[in-house]
Design an enzyme around this catalytic site. Structure first.
Site, PDB file in Angstrom:
ATOM      1  N   LYS A 190       0.783  -1.462   0.208  1.00  0.00           N
ATOM      2  CA  LYS A 190      -0.144  -0.100   0.128  1.00  0.00           C
ATOM      3  C   LYS A 190       0.894   1.471   0.119  1.00  0.00           C
ATOM      4  CE  LYS A 190      -3.485  -2.708   0.876  1.00  0.00           C
ATOM      5  NZ  LYS A 190      -4.917  -2.912  -0.116  1.00  0.00           N
TER       6      LYS A 190
HETATM    7  C1  LIG Z   1      -5.710  -4.095   0.674  1.00  0.00           C
HETATM    8  C2  LIG Z   1      -6.965  -3.873   0.772  1.00  0.00           C
HETATM    9  C3  LIG Z   1      -7.746  -4.318   1.697  1.00  0.00           C
HETATM   10  C4  LIG Z   1      -7.360  -4.871   3.206  1.00  0.00           C
HETATM   11  O1  LIG Z   1      -6.242  -5.568   3.163  1.00  0.00           O
HETATM   12  P1  LIG Z   1      -5.561  -6.116   4.408  1.00  0.00           P
HETATM   13  O2  LIG Z   1      -4.587  -7.001   3.566  1.00  0.00           O
HETATM   14  O3  LIG Z   1      -6.313  -6.924   5.071  1.00  0.00           O
HETATM   15  O4  LIG Z   1      -4.821  -5.058   5.227  1.00  0.00           O
HETATM   16  C5  LIG Z   1      -9.298  -3.941   1.792  1.00  0.00           C
HETATM   17  N1  LIG Z   1      -9.831  -3.534   0.642  1.00  0.00           N
HETATM   18  C6  LIG Z   1      -9.075  -3.368  -0.355  1.00  0.00           C
HETATM   19  C7  LIG Z   1      -9.905  -2.815  -1.569  1.00  0.00           C
HETATM   20  C8  LIG Z   1      -7.960  -3.526  -0.323  1.00  0.00           C
HETATM   21  O5  LIG Z   1      -6.884  -3.342  -1.607  1.00  0.00           O
END
Ligand SMILES: *Cc1c(COP(=O)(O)O)cnc(C)c1O
Length: 378
Positions: A190
């Site tokens: 991210k």
């Molecule tokens: C990355 C992401 C999440 C959450 O991801 P985690 O790996 O649990 O931190 C939730 N929704 C979207 C759209 C994502 O891209």
């Protein structure tokens, strides 16, 4: 900013984080303190996040997925309830509805923004609809004005999944500062990372207090440690992650600026190339926060083949994202089938995420683009 997780000159990675000596020092400091959970780092990270985002409150969690689940719990959504959401997302945004035995009601997407088609939501609202769960996909904000009007008209709760959209703005205000429950995520690919981790922002004090309790085994701050007011969870962020987050947050403005530069560089190289379509540009009211660099291949291009050719050239890519309703267990649970959400499926079959990260060198972007153009030609 000097990266400690070095990337060899001749190697191309899909989306590594950018970690520096600051993160290293901060994590070691926590280690040496011996206080690895329930400490000052998590509190500080929450405060700093709320300040950066512009929300009244923020609650740190163990992941974006657990943050989403807590939001569904906090709104009291349960069996028999329906939640309207998008089928074009990472699976967690729909799974969190299933965790509480509620029903995700998918609405097809807008082929330009790739977000839920706000004009198709109203026809899906029933007496059972409790909430709308928005996803700002690839960091591009959903049209919040229209959503607010609908939520008001039908008295619906809102959850915003901004896991891909940290720093994106709508009418000049950051997502997460509008007051609704909004979720961010800090998985290593991210915009910033805490290894694993997530954050919920809200402007509502009652919601905040409930979330603080649910994230920590349903405890009540004013009561004894082994007194549990609600059915809660251990979805807490740990102190090492929070320390990482504090350092990453300090650099976030620089990260986001750099990511935009890398994306614009890609745009520049690819804008006149046939067979590909780039992501929707910013407009007067919406600015994207760059999470991934995604292109859409034209229908006649064989995506598998392009991916294979790029891989042979040392370039990793991902067919991001598949349609949620066509995942095996969604098909089994709800009898979804092909053509149920044709726009989403069409986009899913053509999107391709290219290597993209903070600090990606110009030569590497160039190299990826050159190889992509070659792969498209043959
Ligand atoms: C990355 C992401 C999440 C959450 O991801 P985690 O790996 O649990 O931190 C939730 N929704 C979207 C759209 C994502 O891209």
């Amino acid at each position: 900013m000097k990266r400690i997780n070095k990337i060899p000159k001749n190697k191309i990675l899909l989306g590594p984080p950018l970690l520096t000596k600051d993160e290293e020092k901060a994590v070691i400091k926590v280690l040496c303190s011996g206080q690895l959970s329930l400490g000052p780092m998590t509190e500080k990270f929450e405060k700093n996040s709320a300040r950066w985002i512009g929300s009244k409150y923020a609650v740190a969690t163990s992941s974006g997925t657990t943050a989403l689940h807590l939001c569904v719990r906090a709104l009291g959504i349960g069996p028999g309830d329906e939640v309207i959401t998008t089928p074009f997302s990472f699976i967690a945004s729909a799974n969190c509805i299933l965790y509480e035995k509620a029903k995700p009601v998918f609405v097809d997407i807008d082929p330009q923004t790739l977000n839920i088609d706000v004009n198709k939501i109203e026809e899906k609202i029933t007496k059972k609809t409790k909430a709308i769960l928005l996803v700002h996909i690839f960091g591009y904000p959903v049209e919040l004005d229209k959503i607010y009007a609908l939520a008001k008209k039908y008295n619906l709760a809102l959850i915003e999944d901004a896991a891909e959209a940290l720093g994106a703005t709508y009418r000049g205000k950051k997502l997460g500062s509008w007051g609704n429950l909004t979720v961010f995520a800090f998985y290593p690919n991210k915009q910033m990372t805490t290894a694993e981790g997530g954050m919920i922002t809200t402007n509502n004090k009652k919601q905040y207090q409930l979330l603080k309790s649910l994230v920590n085994q349903g405890r009540d701050e004013s009561e004894e440690w082994l007194h549990h007011k609600y059915l809660g969870y251990n979805y807490r962020m740990n102190e090492l992650s929070a320390a990482l987050g504090i350092e990453q947050l300090k650099k976030l403005n620089l990260f986001l600026k750099n990511r935009q530069q890398v994306a614009f560089l890609y745009n520049q190289y690819l804008k006149d190339i046939s067979y590909i379509k780039l992501l929707h540009p910013d407009d007067k009211i919406r600015t994207r926060s760059w999470f991934l660099y995604v292109v859409q291949l034209e229908k006649k291009i064989n995506r598998e083949l392009v991916m294979k050719k790029l891989k042979a050239g040392g370039i990793p890519t991902r067919a991001y994202l598949p349609s949620i309703h066509l995942q095996p267990f969604y098909q089994r649970m709800f009898a979804f089938k092909k053509r149920d959400f044709p726009v989403c499926e069409e986009i899913s079959s053509r999107t391709l995420a290219l290597p993209f990260y903070t600090g990606m060198a110009r030569e590497k972007v160039k190299f990826v683009c050159k190889n992509l153009v070659q792969a498209l030609k043959s």
